[in-house]
Design a protein around this motif. Structure first.
Motif, PDB file in Angstrom:
ATOM      1  N   PHE A  94     -85.283 -40.756  33.628  1.00 49.43           N
ATOM      2  CA  PHE A  94     -86.252 -40.502  32.274  1.00 49.43           C
ATOM      3  C   PHE A  94     -87.208 -39.455  32.727  1.00 49.43           C
ATOM      4  O   PHE A  94     -87.245 -38.368  32.060  1.00 49.43           O
ATOM      5  N   PRO A 122     -84.971 -48.576  29.134  1.00 47.77           N
ATOM      6  CA  PRO A 122     -84.443 -47.318  29.489  1.00 47.77           C
ATOM      7  C   PRO A 122     -85.592 -46.147  29.717  1.00 47.77           C
ATOM      8  O   PRO A 122     -85.240 -45.518  30.765  1.00 47.77           O
ATOM      9  N   ASP A 123     -86.548 -46.194  28.883  1.00 45.51           N
ATOM     10  CA  ASP A 123     -87.577 -45.003  28.996  1.00 45.51           C
ATOM     11  C   ASP A 123     -88.612 -45.349  29.920  1.00 45.51           C
ATOM     12  O   ASP A 123     -89.700 -44.546  30.016  1.00 45.51           O
ATOM     13  N   ARG A 166     -87.560 -45.514  33.362  1.00 45.00           N
ATOM     14  CA  ARG A 166     -86.687 -45.148  34.493  1.00 45.00           C
ATOM     15  C   ARG A 166     -87.187 -43.646  35.303  1.00 45.00           C
ATOM     16  O   ARG A 166     -87.413 -42.929  34.571  1.00 45.00           O
ATOM     17  N   ILE A 215     -82.479 -55.459  27.956  1.00 47.08           N
ATOM     18  CA  ILE A 215     -83.548 -54.606  27.150  1.00 47.08           C
ATOM     19  C   ILE A 215     -84.129 -55.394  26.328  1.00 47.08           C
ATOM     20  O   ILE A 215     -83.344 -56.150  25.430  1.00 47.08           O
TER      21      ILE A 215
END
Lengths: 240, 240
Positions: B152, B146-147, B149, B105
């Motif tokens: 999500f 992460p946001d 993917r 990240i």
């Protein structure tokens, strides 16, 4: 069952929580519950263009009175989207009795408000390394609001864990809704037992003056009835 | 497969969409795709305290050039939370080559940014009666976020439908991510074929001047390589 700090899962900041605080009765009670359960609380208010600015001052006073570590207000102008009597130039409906309040989605519903508020709380929690978010949604009195239902909250917790570094790294973020199934009377009894000073809070949709409640909007009707049913003296000043 | 307006399901506003627009290359392409697919597009930019204000001017120019019905900018000060090189006072990392960019990240990750942006887009869509939201997330180049993917996005679409009146009333809201699986070269080829003028867009994390790209931040490296691989002339002005 009360939430407890999940210190076993959260190594960097055990028991740290973001608590959404509006200046109203419900979220004040939620902050008192989070404090009772041992959380170090970061109060977060959202300035979304609400009609009544003193709500945010109420939130600041409640945060201090209940021992939050700090209190932050973040502005997001939901008025830009329009669509609700709580933000736009639409009259707030009034009723004479609680049983006149319908169960359809009320005009005071701000589109996707809790979705926006929770997203901001998660962003803040991620930055703090907090393990928990608290929100005072209630599925009993606000049955007409889609984003107050348990199904929404549990789906949101799921998406929050997919959206964040914490979730990816296996530190689960919890979304706590300790009053979601409580009646207004139960909320007031719980808060009173925890020392919440409800005179610091405001609920009225249509206050004639700061800290003076109209006594006739849906929110006033529910608040008044809640204190009566709880057997707790109501400190609210009502105009009528 | 391209998204198509779901007019059969949406009686009040067939084929109306909210398109998140940053001023960058990806979201410009997404707007062009949404227009190609027949949507009446309301462009939405979020002023979240980004370092470079001219990104929002780029967004306005892109919205006009690609025929959006209107363009709204909503301010939400994510800087208040801190935590990212894109908003806070943290240096943006630079690399010499694309393959030096890690898959962890990155420091440029803004906590829960897409969660906040999508929540705002849904609030706006709810007010408009729009059936669709478009966002230019990309799981290929931004694998560390992460946001970005697919898991999500699909969880978010689920929560959006639980959060809104439209969802409750059975009018499903769709969250479209037409470039999520595309390489940068595919994005550029697609946009170029739809007439996107990439000279109007900006991607650089660290621009020496407005509309001048540093050429060395991760975003510049990916952009440059994307144009090369797409075989499309790169209209970007690079400082180095």
């Amino acid at each position: 069952m009360p939430a407890t700090p999940n210190s076993a899962e959260t190594l960097d900041a055990p028991g740290r929580a973001v608590v959404l605080l509006s200046g109203g009765l419900d979220s004040a009670t939620v902050l008192a519950i989070a404090r009772r359960d041992g959380f170090a609380c970061h109060a977060l208010s959202i300035d979304y263009g609400q009609r009544h600015r003193f709500e945010l001052e109420c939130a600041a006073r409640v945060a201090r009175a209940l021992g939050a570590i700090d209190h932050k207000t973040v502005a997001v102008d939901l008025r830009a989207f329009g669509g609700s009597a709580l933000t736009a130039d639409i009259d707030v409906p009034t009723h004479e009795r609680v049983d006149e309040i319908g169960s359809t989605i009320p005009i005071t519903y701000v589109p996707a408000r809790n979705l926006v508020f929770l997203a901001l709380a998660v962003a803040y929690a991620e930055t703090l390394g907090a393990s928990d978010v608290f929100i005072g949604v209630n599925a009993v009195d606000y049955s007409g609001y889609p984003d107050c239902r348990p199904a929404f909250v549990s789906a949101f917790e799921n998406v929050a864990n997919l959206a964040t570094k914490a979730g990816v790294e296996g530190r689960r973020l919890h979304v706590n809704t300790p009053i979601i199934e409580m009646s207004k009377a139960e909320i007031i009894r719980t808060g009173a037992s925890l020392g919440v000073d409800y005179a610091l809070t405001t609920s009225c949709y249509n206050p004639p003056a700061p800290m003076l409640a109209c006594g006739h909007c849906d929110s006033c009707l529910l608040r008044r009835q809640g204190f009566e049913q709880a057997g707790v003296p109501d400190p609210t000043r009502y105009a009528g």
